[in-house]
Scaffold this active site. Structure first.
Site, PDB file in Angstrom:
ATOM      1  N   THR A  59       0.812  -1.214   0.000  1.00 12.21           N
ATOM      2  CA  THR A  59       0.000   0.000   0.000  1.00 12.21           C
ATOM      3  C   THR A  59       0.844   1.261   0.000  1.00 12.21           C
ATOM      4  O   THR A  59       1.970   1.278   0.530  1.00 12.21           O
ATOM      5  CB  THR A  59      -0.911   0.014   1.242  1.00 12.21           C
ATOM      6  OG1 THR A  59      -1.564   1.277   1.352  1.00 12.21           O
ATOM      7  CG2 THR A  59      -0.111  -0.203   2.517  1.00 12.21           C
ATOM      8  N   TYR A  76      -1.934   0.229  10.073  1.00  7.10           N
ATOM      9  CA  TYR A  76      -2.157  -0.452   8.801  1.00  7.10           C
ATOM     10  C   TYR A  76      -0.919  -0.331   7.912  1.00  7.10           C
ATOM     11  O   TYR A  76      -0.388  -1.333   7.412  1.00  7.10           O
ATOM     12  CB  TYR A  76      -3.375   0.134   8.087  1.00  7.10           C
ATOM     13  CG  TYR A  76      -3.500  -0.302   6.654  1.00  7.10           C
ATOM     14  CD1 TYR A  76      -3.749  -1.635   6.329  1.00  7.10           C
ATOM     15  CD2 TYR A  76      -3.357   0.618   5.609  1.00  7.10           C
ATOM     16  CE1 TYR A  76      -3.848  -2.043   5.014  1.00  7.10           C
ATOM     17  CE2 TYR A  76      -3.474   0.214   4.288  1.00  7.10           C
ATOM     18  CZ  TYR A  76      -3.712  -1.113   3.989  1.00  7.10           C
ATOM     19  OH  TYR A  76      -3.801  -1.516   2.681  1.00  7.10           O
TER      20      TYR A  76
END
Length: 340
Positions: free
Chosen positions: A121, A145
């Protein structure tokens, strides 16, 4: 005669994973999907793929899958992906993302898997020092995250240096849209992706769309993001796998984006335009940690892979998202008995 090799796709019942399964199958690959269906949907898996319900951290199960299906490559999509939730429940993210990925990597090494593609990501960059952001720029995640994904990238690099396995970490920017043929899309309830939310609002499934921040240093004051069509992203995985297969010993880390951004208001304008309605916009304060702009420098993926975007158009992305959202709504109405 040598038995054909298989690609194991973890999280293949989820949004991006199901599209990657389609890309692999359409290219003639044998595919087996492993998904625990906590957030995924069994009916999202193309019937041409074999499906096993289970968890990637179940080492015995993964070992059997690798051996029974002659798995030579793993595409790893399974994990948790909601940024605000990672802040309130960080241990969930270090368990589902980092620890589970560690177990899967170990199973891959033990089972002799040759290639590992990892769903990473742009959150690994945190708040970038420059835009567009390049792969070699500093990685300073601002939430669990992003950190859980960065830790997994580091594990892959260390393991690839010690064992005969190669990897590609694909850093996604903002993924949106749906399969142009209507075979898959984003069905997750409570999704946090802007285009998904706006499509729901355009179809009357929610009353409005919250715009978080109108005072960023951008042209219209709202945050700017690089939106990539999910089918283009799936094709990037197929090309990355082919690159690993063709170049033994090479590892890749690549941004997946189009290299240009759209503001929140520009996205909502596109939804209004394509849907023929006006989505109600509710202005809200900024969320902590949101950068003003996050755009990919995609020169590396364009140079290394023959991948070229086929759906690099905001109205096209929105149109496919709206078409899928209509399909989802119709299916839910049918199950509720509200439609004949």
């Amino acid at each position: 005669m040598t038995e054909p090799t298989t690609v194991l796709v973890t999280g293949g019942a989820g949004y991006i994973g199901s599209h990657a399964v389609l890309a692999l199958l359409d290219a003639g690959r044998k595919v087996v999907v492993l998904d625990n269906l906590v957030t995924g949907f069994a009916d999202a898996i193309d019937p041409r793929a074999a499906f096993i319900q289970g968890d990637v951290s179940d080492a015995d199960l993964v070992a059997r899958l690798i051996a029974d299906h002659n798995v030579h490559a793993i595409l790893h999509f399974a994990g948790s992906v909601v940024v605000p939730e990672s802040v309130t429940d960080p241990l969930k993210y270090y368990r589902n993302n980092t620890a589970a990925t560690r177990s899967l990597i170990e199973s891959a090494v033990t089972g002799g898997v040759r290639h590992f593609l990892f769903s990473s990501t742009a959150a690994t960059y945190g708040t970038p020092e420059r835009v567009p952001v390049q792969e070699g720029d500093p990685k300073r995640p601002i939430n669990p995250y992003g950190m859980s994904k960065l830790m997994s990238e580091q594990m892959l690099a260390d393991v690839a240096a010690a064992h005969p396995i190669t990897y590609c970490a694909l850093r996604y920017f903002n993924v949106a849209g749906a399969d142009p043929q209507g075979r898959a899309g984003q069905s997750t309830a409570g999704a946090t992706h802007l285009i998904k939310i706006a499509a729901e609002a355009a179809l009357g499934k929610r009353p409005s769309v919250a715009v978080f921040g109108s005072d960023f240093d951008t042209a219209d004051g709202t945050g700017v993001r690089d939106y990539i069509h999910v089918t283009d992203l799936a094709d990037a995985h197929l090309h990355a796998l082919e690159a690993l297969e063709a170049s033994p010993g090479e590892n890749l880390t690549l941004n997946c984006g189009y290299g240009r951004g759209f503001s929140v208001l520009e996205v909502l304008d596109a939804v209004d335009r394509v849907a023929g309605v006006t989505v109600d916009r509710i202005m809200q304060p900024r969320r902590a940690g949101d950068p003003a702009a996050l755009i990919a420098d995609n020169s590396a993926i364009l140079a290394r892979l023959p991948w070229r975007p086929q759906h690099d158009d905001l109205d096209t992305i929105v149109g496919h998202a709206l078409a899928w959202e209509g399909t989802v709504r119709q299916g839910m109405d049918d199950m509720d008995g509200t439609k004949p």
